[in-house]
Design a protein around this motif. Structure first.
Motif, PDB file in Angstrom:
ATOM      1  N   GLY A   1     -15.914 -18.931  -8.816  1.00  9.84           N
ATOM      2  CA  GLY A   1     -14.380 -19.327  -8.339  1.00  9.84           C
ATOM      3  C   GLY A   1     -13.327 -19.964  -9.030  1.00  9.84           C
ATOM      4  N   LEU A   2     -13.653 -20.547 -10.315  1.00 10.89           N
ATOM      5  CA  LEU A   2     -12.882 -20.912 -11.383  1.00 10.89           C
ATOM      6  C   LEU A   2     -11.982 -19.710 -12.050  1.00 10.89           C
ATOM      7  N   THR A   3     -12.800 -18.494 -12.188  1.00 13.98           N
ATOM      8  CA  THR A   3     -12.152 -17.477 -12.805  1.00 13.98           C
ATOM      9  C   THR A   3     -11.422 -16.494 -11.766  1.00 13.98           C
ATOM     10  N   ALA A   4     -12.192 -16.539 -10.517  1.00  9.23           N
ATOM     11  CA  ALA A   4     -11.757 -15.653  -9.139  1.00  9.23           C
ATOM     12  C   ALA A   4     -10.454 -16.197  -8.709  1.00  9.23           C
ATOM     13  N   GLN A   5     -10.146 -17.478  -8.756  1.00  2.66           N
ATOM     14  CA  GLN A   5      -8.586 -17.746  -7.965  1.00  2.66           C
ATOM     15  C   GLN A   5      -7.427 -17.122  -8.314  1.00  2.66           C
ATOM     16  N   ASN A   6      -7.613 -16.435  -9.563  1.00  2.00           N
ATOM     17  CA  ASN A   6      -6.389 -15.691  -9.977  1.00  2.00           C
ATOM     18  C   ASN A   6      -6.347 -14.400  -9.242  1.00  2.00           C
ATOM     19  N   TRP A   7      -7.643 -13.904  -8.881  1.00  2.00           N
ATOM     20  CA  TRP A   7      -7.782 -12.756  -8.081  1.00  2.00           C
ATOM     21  C   TRP A   7      -7.452 -12.957  -6.644  1.00  2.00           C
ATOM     22  N   ASP A   8      -7.988 -14.183  -6.248  1.00  2.00           N
ATOM     23  CA  ASP A   8      -7.692 -14.580  -4.835  1.00  2.00           C
ATOM     24  C   ASP A   8      -6.324 -14.633  -4.440  1.00  2.00           C
ATOM     25  N   ILE A   9      -5.380 -15.170  -5.434  1.00  2.00           N
ATOM     26  CA  ILE A   9      -3.953 -15.475  -5.271  1.00  2.00           C
ATOM     27  C   ILE A   9      -3.035 -14.170  -5.121  1.00  2.00           C
ATOM     28  N   ASP A  10      -3.694 -13.344  -6.491  1.00  2.00           N
ATOM     29  CA  ASP A  10      -3.137 -12.123  -6.885  1.00  2.00           C
ATOM     30  C   ASP A  10      -3.065 -11.120  -5.359  1.00  2.00           C
ATOM     31  N   ALA A  11      -4.298 -11.060  -4.888  1.00  2.00           N
ATOM     32  CA  ALA A  11      -4.496 -10.301  -3.767  1.00  2.00           C
ATOM     33  C   ALA A  11      -3.665 -10.766  -2.548  1.00  2.00           C
ATOM     34  N   LEU A  12      -3.796 -11.853  -2.330  1.00  2.00           N
ATOM     35  CA  LEU A  12      -3.166 -12.614  -0.855  1.00  2.00           C
ATOM     36  C   LEU A  12      -1.480 -12.497  -1.313  1.00  2.00           C
ATOM     37  N   HIS A  13      -1.155 -12.658  -2.475  1.00  2.00           N
ATOM     38  CA  HIS A  13       0.372 -12.291  -2.781  1.00  2.00           C
ATOM     39  C   HIS A  13       0.832 -10.823  -2.266  1.00  2.00           C
ATOM     40  N   LYS A  14      -0.015  -9.855  -2.695  1.00  2.00           N
ATOM     41  CA  LYS A  14       0.172  -8.315  -2.445  1.00  2.00           C
ATOM     42  C   LYS A  14       0.435  -8.239  -0.723  1.00  2.00           C
ATOM     43  N   VAL A  15      -0.849  -8.921  -0.238  1.00  2.00           N
ATOM     44  CA  VAL A  15      -0.866  -8.632   1.287  1.00  2.00           C
ATOM     45  C   VAL A  15       0.130  -9.444   1.872  1.00  2.00           C
ATOM     46  N   ASN A  16       0.587 -10.654   1.756  1.00  2.00           N
ATOM     47  CA  ASN A  16       1.425 -11.435   2.414  1.00  2.00           C
ATOM     48  C   ASN A  16       3.027 -10.885   1.979  1.00  2.00           C
ATOM     49  N   SER A  17       2.960  -9.866   1.031  1.00  2.00           N
ATOM     50  CA  SER A  17       4.376  -9.681   0.969  1.00  2.00           C
ATOM     51  C   SER A  17       4.591  -8.262   1.550  1.00  2.00           C
ATOM     52  N   TRP A  18       3.638  -7.695   2.306  1.00  2.00           N
ATOM     53  CA  TRP A  18       3.894  -6.396   3.334  1.00  2.00           C
ATOM     54  C   TRP A  18       4.846  -6.966   4.384  1.00  2.00           C
ATOM     55  N   ASN A  19       5.987  -6.743   4.115  1.00  2.00           N
ATOM     56  CA  ASN A  19       7.002  -7.240   5.357  1.00  2.00           C
ATOM     57  C   ASN A  19       7.722  -6.154   6.095  1.00  2.00           C
ATOM     58  N   GLY A  20       7.292  -4.903   6.302  1.00  2.00           N
ATOM     59  CA  GLY A  20       8.173  -3.952   7.126  1.00  2.00           C
ATOM     60  C   GLY A  20       7.888  -4.452   8.499  1.00  2.00           C
ATOM     61  N   GLN A  21       8.848  -3.959   9.234  1.00  2.00           N
ATOM     62  CA  GLN A  21       9.074  -4.594  10.618  1.00  2.00           C
ATOM     63  C   GLN A  21       7.587  -4.281  11.505  1.00  2.00           C
ATOM     64  N   PHE A  22       7.207  -2.962  11.413  1.00  2.00           N
ATOM     65  CA  PHE A  22       5.866  -2.508  12.189  1.00  2.00           C
ATOM     66  C   PHE A  22       4.951  -3.497  11.647  1.00  2.00           C
ATOM     67  N   VAL A  23       4.762  -3.469  10.212  1.00 10.26           N
ATOM     68  CA  VAL A  23       3.465  -4.389   9.767  1.00 10.26           C
ATOM     69  C   VAL A  23       3.420  -5.699  10.378  1.00 10.26           C
ATOM     70  N   ARG A  24       4.786  -6.146  10.050  1.00 13.32           N
ATOM     71  CA  ARG A  24       4.757  -7.721  10.786  1.00 13.32           C
ATOM     72  C   ARG A  24       4.456  -8.030  12.082  1.00 13.32           C
ATOM     73  N   ASN A  25       4.951  -7.142  12.886  1.00 11.63           N
ATOM     74  CA  ASN A  25       5.074  -7.202  14.248  1.00 11.63           C
ATOM     75  C   ASN A  25       3.304  -6.812  14.595  1.00 11.63           C
ATOM     76  N   TYR A  26       2.894  -5.902  13.896  1.00 10.61           N
ATOM     77  CA  TYR A  26       1.384  -5.455  14.089  1.00 10.61           C
ATOM     78  C   TYR A  26       0.521  -6.540  13.762  1.00 10.61           C
ATOM     79  N   ASN A  27       0.719  -7.370  12.727  1.00 17.34           N
ATOM     80  CA  ASN A  27      -0.135  -8.177  12.202  1.00 17.34           C
ATOM     81  C   ASN A  27      -0.018  -9.666  12.983  1.00 17.34           C
ATOM     82  N   LYS A  28       1.307  -9.913  13.411  1.00 17.16           N
ATOM     83  CA  LYS A  28       1.403 -11.059  14.234  1.00 17.16           C
ATOM     84  C   LYS A  28       0.893 -11.022  15.619  1.00 17.16           C
ATOM     85  N   PHE A  29       0.868  -9.690  16.338  1.00 16.81           N
ATOM     86  CA  PHE A  29       0.152  -9.464  17.711  1.00 16.81           C
ATOM     87  C   PHE A  29      -1.229  -9.726  17.609  1.00 16.81           C
TER      88      PHE A  29
END
Length: 199
Positions: free
Chosen positions: A16-44
């Motif tokens: 967990g000490l070394t994986a934290q960087n992977w965790d936040i990096d992967a989250l940052h990428k997925v969180n930045s998917w902000n196209g209208q279809f993607v956002r509406n789909y994920n919200k729904f």
């Protein structure tokens, strides 16, 4: 057995000490998917989870009552208790681990499209979704049950990351808890069926 659990906790803590960087990096990428279809789909999908996870076993129970189908009632009980078990385990772990939400821990890297009041680890939405998907797949092992339920459960997990409310490790733990509860509940429901139905 005690040594095994201590060994596993040590490995999880160290990784967990070394994986934290992977965790936040992967989250940052997925969180930045902000196209209208993607956002509406994920919200729904994210908002659909509690309704689907509760609605499916309730609908099964109602159908069994209308049809006087004892086997369908047993299936509804199994699916419902799998989801309930995942919910209880998840929320117990949330307050035991007490992990800060990613948008609170990394305000510059994670944008919260929604806010939650409970701790982050593990993902309760994902746990319930995987408990539902796994229990349905175990009871009805047909491709037309497995494929859509797996797609929906995986979409719930991704949506929780896209919403910025969970790390990938929260989602993976939730998926494992949900599927694990469904598998363990096969044995619990054997006892429950004997107690409730006498068989």
């Amino acid at each position: 057995m005690k040594r095994f659990f201590l060994w596993m906790l040590t490995i999880l803590f160290a990784s967990g000490l070394t994986a934290q960087n992977w965790d936040i990096d992967a989250l940052h990428k997925v969180n930045s998917w902000n196209g209208q279809f993607v956002r509406n789909y994920n919200k729904f999908i994210s908002k659909s989870e509690p309704y689907v996870a509760v609605g499916v076993p309730v609908a099964m129970a109602l159908a069994s009552w209308m049809k006087h189908d004892k086997d369908l009632l047993k299936d509804a009980l199994y699916v419902g208790t799998s989801v309930a078990g995942a919910f209880v385990v998840t929320y117990g772990m949330k307050y035991l681990v007490d992990r800060q939400r990613p948008y609170d821990r990394w305000p510059g890297r994670v944008y919260p499209y929604s806010h939650e009041s409970s701790p982050s680890f593990p993902s309760g939405h994902t746990a319930s979704a995987f408990a539902l998907a796994a229990s349905l797949s175990l009871k009805y092992p047909k491709w037309y049950v497995i494929a859509p339920s797996a797609l929906w459960a995986c979409s719930v997990g991704m949506s929780r990351m896209n919403e910025g409310v969970h790390y990938p490790s929260d989602v993976l733990a939730g998926a494992a808890i949900g599927a694990g509860c469904a598998v363990l509940n096969v044995y619990v429901n054997r006892w429950l069926n004997r107690w409730l139905f006498g068989d």
